[in-house]
Each structure stands twice: as structure tokens, then as C-alpha cells.
Design a protein around this motif. Structure first.
Motif, PDB file in Angstrom:
ATOM      1  N   LEU A   1      47.234  48.585  58.389  1.00  0.00           N
ATOM      2  CA  LEU A   1      46.241  47.985  57.455  1.00  0.00           C
ATOM      3  C   LEU A   1      45.974  49.114  56.445  1.00  0.00           C
TER       4      LEU A   1
ATOM      5  N   VAL B   1      44.570  37.350  56.448  1.00  0.00           N
ATOM      6  CA  VAL B   1      43.467  38.347  56.709  1.00  0.00           C
ATOM      7  C   VAL B   1      43.971  39.785  56.495  1.00  0.00           C
ATOM      8  N   THR B   2      45.009  40.045  56.858  1.00  0.00           N
ATOM      9  CA  THR B   2      45.539  41.353  56.791  1.00  0.00           C
ATOM     10  C   THR B   2      45.563  41.782  55.374  1.00  0.00           C
TER      11      THR B   2
ATOM     12  N   LEU C   1      41.919  42.296  53.624  1.00  0.00           N
ATOM     13  CA  LEU C   1      41.445  43.554  54.160  1.00  0.00           C
ATOM     14  C   LEU C   1      41.942  44.850  53.433  1.00  0.00           C
TER      15      LEU C   1
ATOM     16  N   VAL D   1      40.685  45.152  50.010  1.00  0.00           N
ATOM     17  CA  VAL D   1      39.400  45.854  50.064  1.00  0.00           C
ATOM     18  C   VAL D   1      39.298  47.174  50.198  1.00  0.00           C
ATOM     19  N   LEU D   2      40.241  47.601  51.128  1.00  0.00           N
ATOM     20  CA  LEU D   2      40.283  48.933  51.612  1.00  0.00           C
ATOM     21  C   LEU D   2      40.892  49.936  50.317  1.00  0.00           C
TER      22      LEU D   2
END
Length: 409
Positions: free
Chosen positions: A85, A310-311, A314, A317-318
């Protein structure tokens, strides 16, 4: 297996790290790659032995679960997913930095470029694993060509005058160990070479060649890239896109070549990570370790659609909220935790089951796992406290999800 390993390891990291390594250790950053390779090599030996003890898929999750229990196995699986991630977010951030070398407006458009990039990759992998795998294969060789050109130029005609011994490179503002810690990011992927040992004709020999051969070849190549880049561009540490800057100083068209090479390599690595990361989350859900919704598959394409998206969300966003350097250090902290647990698992199983069949057996009993584990602990102790706290917080969040998912088992 040697070429599989080299392809797995040489990815976006080598385009992102030379400047940061130089900022930490100056000319000594060349040797920091060697030190990192030795550390990771010892860890790789633990992966090699453990991989020959099991005949089913699982990798580090399986090793930790067998040696330390179900909860420990989950934390390793969660750490694997965290490395994917955060690593994917760092690569996305780096992609925009290199794209900005050719298209300056890209640096101001990160908030939409990164989500668009992740959307395309998630969509490709939702349509089917074969499509995602083909994208990965497309970029396998292309990423090595510009790096090889840079090395050739740096070793022959393009070095700065009087800089053969890197005497013009400014001293680092950090430490040699700080450079080693950052460089560990560039070795991610080597562990995959040990997993298919059960399908090898002579696993004792093949695993050694695959793991140690991969790490030796990659370490040599990384050292040459770092040396060539510093010889061409002594002020590499201050470059936003380090190898692109070295390419620009090396020869006409070098900026475009290295920038395109970086974009190809980073995108290819991203494709592989988007292929693997959601399936780690999916596997944990299917094992009853995470909420069931993360294990749902697309009714038509049979891909883990919920975990993929979902991955992806995220990661986006990161990427837009962090920086490459901080994301890389977070990736390294989670990766070192995974490596530490594998080293502990190797030592525990050697003590608990000394006579268990092992197609590849390390010499000196549990000594190598113990040394490798201590090196992991030492490198973890050199992490900034904020990164350790962030990693601990992420693991705690995972354990809460684990508790929720385990209720249905």
C-alpha cells in the motif's frame, strides 16, 4: 528463477532513491547499496529455507502462522499489505515527480493525476488477472534499458571532469545507516524467488541461485547506477528527479530517455503491486482473518473487486497527502517487521522441528536467522519515532479488523 528475481526487485525504487541516498551518505551511498544487499541477503536465506518446508501458497503469512500462531500470521500478512500500500503510494508520488520533468504542469496536477493513474490500474485488474499480468510483462525489459545506458555513459564518456573518485560529491547531511535504511526499499520483491521451491528440479541449488544470485546481481547493478549517476551529476542529492537530472547532464536526449525510462519502470512496478496487494487483503479475508466483505469477488471477472478498490482508494489518499521520502520510510518499517517475523519463524522452526524435511538447509543451525533478526531490529531502531508509531498504529488498526473478522470463524 534468477531472471524472475531480478525483474521482481529492479523496479521504481532505483529511480527514486539515488538522490535520497546521496543526501544521507554522499559518495559513500555507493557502498550503502552493498551493505543493504548483505543485510537483505541474510534475510533472503531465511526465506529460502522456510520456502522449502511448505508445499502450499502463503509465503511469509504461512511461515509465521506455523511458527508463531494464527495472530502472528495475520500481523505478517497485514504488514505485507501495508508495504504494498505505502510502496504504491510512494511510486505514484515519484511518477508525478518524473512526469513533471517532461511536463512541468504535472507537478501542480498531482491531485488528479495520481487518482486517475490508480483508477486505470484498478480497472485493468478488475477486468481480470490476465490483463493485469500482461501489463506487468509489457514493462519487464523496457525498464532496464535506460539504466544500462546511464551506467555505460557514466563509466565511459559522461563523467564530470575530475570526479572519477566522486571527490566532487558533497558530504551527506545524514548518515551511512540512514542511507542503508532507505535503500532497503529498493530490494522489495526478492522474497518471491524462494516461494516456488517445491516446483524446482533441484531446490537446494536453485533456491540458492535464485535468492543469492538475484541479490548479488541487483546489488552490483544498483552500485553501478549510483556510481554512474554521482559521477555524472555530483549534486544528485538536490535533484527532484535524480536519474533524469543525471541523464540530462550525461548526453543530449538523456533527460527524455531517463524520464521515460523512469515512468515506464514505475508504472510497470505499480502494475505488479496493484496485481498483488489486493490479493493479499483478499487472502486474509478468505482465511477468516478480516471482514468477509474484503473477500468478495466480481460475479463476472472473478477478481477480488472490493479489495482492489479499497486498496486503490487508500493509495490515492496516501500519495496526494504524503511525500516520497516519508512514504518510503513507512514502507521500510512495515517491510522490516515482516522480515523480522520471518527470521524469528525460521529460528523457531529450526529449534522446534530440527529434523523436519528441508530441501534447502542453512548452515550453523539457528545462527543465521538470529543474526538476520538482530539486523532487522537494529534497522528498525534507526527508524524515526513517528514512522514506528505510524506502523504500530496501522498494525493496531489491522488487529481490530482481525478481531471483527475472526468472530465469524
Amino acid at each position: 528463477m534468477l531472471f524472475v528475481g531480478i525483474n521482481a526487485v529492479v523496479g521504481g525504487g532505483i529511480f527514486l532513491l539515488p538522490g535520497q541516498a546521496a543526501a544521507q551518505a554522499g559518495a559513500a551511498s555507493v557502498w550503502a547499496y552493498l551493505a543493504a544487499g548483505i543485510v537483505v541477503g541474510l534475510i533472503g536465506l531465511c526465506f529460502a529455507e522456510l520456502s522449502t518446508m511448505f508445499d502450499r501458497t502463503g509465503g511469509p503469512i504461512l511461515y509465521a502462522r506455523a511458527a508463531l500462531g494464527r495472530t502472528a500470521g495475520f500481523t505478517v500478512g497485514w504488514a505485507v499489505w501495508l508495504t504494498y500500500l505505502v510502496g504504491l503510494a510512494a511510486l505514484s508520488d515519484g511518477f508525478v515527480s518524473y512526469l513533471g520533468s517532461l511536463w512541468p504542469a504535472a507537478k501542480d496536477g498531482e491531485v488528479w493525476i495520481v487518482p486517475a493513474l490508480i483508477f486505470v490500474l484498478c480497472l485493468l485488474n478488475t477486468v481480470g488477472v490476465r490483463m493485469g499480468a500482461r501489463v506487468v510483462q509489457l514493462f519487464t525489459i523496457a525498464k532496464l534499458v535506460p539504466l544500462a545506458v546511464l551506467v555505460f555513459a557514466g563509466l565511459t564518456f559522461a563523467g564530470a571532469v575530475g570526479n572519477a573518485d566522486l571527490s566532487l560529491v558533497p558530504g551527506g547531511r545524514g548518515s551511512f545507516l540512514g542511507a542503508v535504511l532507505i535503500i532497503v526499499f529498493a530490494y522489495g520483491g526478492f522474497e518471491g524467488t524462494a516461494i516456488p521451491a517445491g516446483e524446482m528440479v533441484n531446490p537446494r541449488r536453485a533456491v540458492v541461485v535464485a535468492v543469492l544470485g538475484t541479490l548479488a546481481a541487483v546489488t552490483t547493478f544498483y552500485m553501478l547506477v549510483q556510481y554512474a549517476a554521482l559521477r555524472i551529476e555530483p549534486n544528485l542529492a538536490s535533484a527532484g528527479s535524480p536519474l533524469a537530472s543525471a541523464g540530462e547532464a550525461a548526453f543530449s536526449g538523456g533527460l527524455a530517455l531517463l524520464t521515460v525510462g523512469a515512468l515506464v519502470s514505475i508504472f510497470g512496478t505499480q502494475s505488479g503491486v496493484v496485481l498483488l496487494a489486493p490479493r493479499t487483503l483478499y487472502s486474509l479475508a478468505r482465511e477468516g482473518m478480516l471482514p468477509e466483505v474484503l473477500g468478495r469477488v466480481h460475479p463476472r471477472f472473478k477478481t477480488p473487486v472490493v479489495s482492489i478498490w479499497v486498496t486503490g482508494v487508500l493509495v490515492a489518499v496516501l500519495a496526494v497527502s504524503g511525500s516520497v521520502s516519508s512514504l518510503i520510510l513507512l514502507n521500510v518499517a512495515a517491510r522490516l517487521y515482516q522480515y523480522l517475523m520471518v527470521c524469528i519463524s525460521a529460528g523457531v522452526l529450526r529449534l522446534r522441528e530440527p529434523e523436519a524435511p528441508r530441501a534447502f538447509r542453512l548452515p550453523f543451525g539457528p545462527a543465521i536467522p538470529a543474526v538476520a533478526g538482530m539486523l532487522c531490529l537494529f534497522l528498525l531502531s534507526r527508524q524515526p519515532a513517528v514512522n514506528l508509531l505510524a506502523t504500530a498504529g496501522a498494525l493496531a488498526a489491522g488487529l481490530l479488523l482481525y478481531a471483527a473478522g475472526s468472530r465469524r470463524v
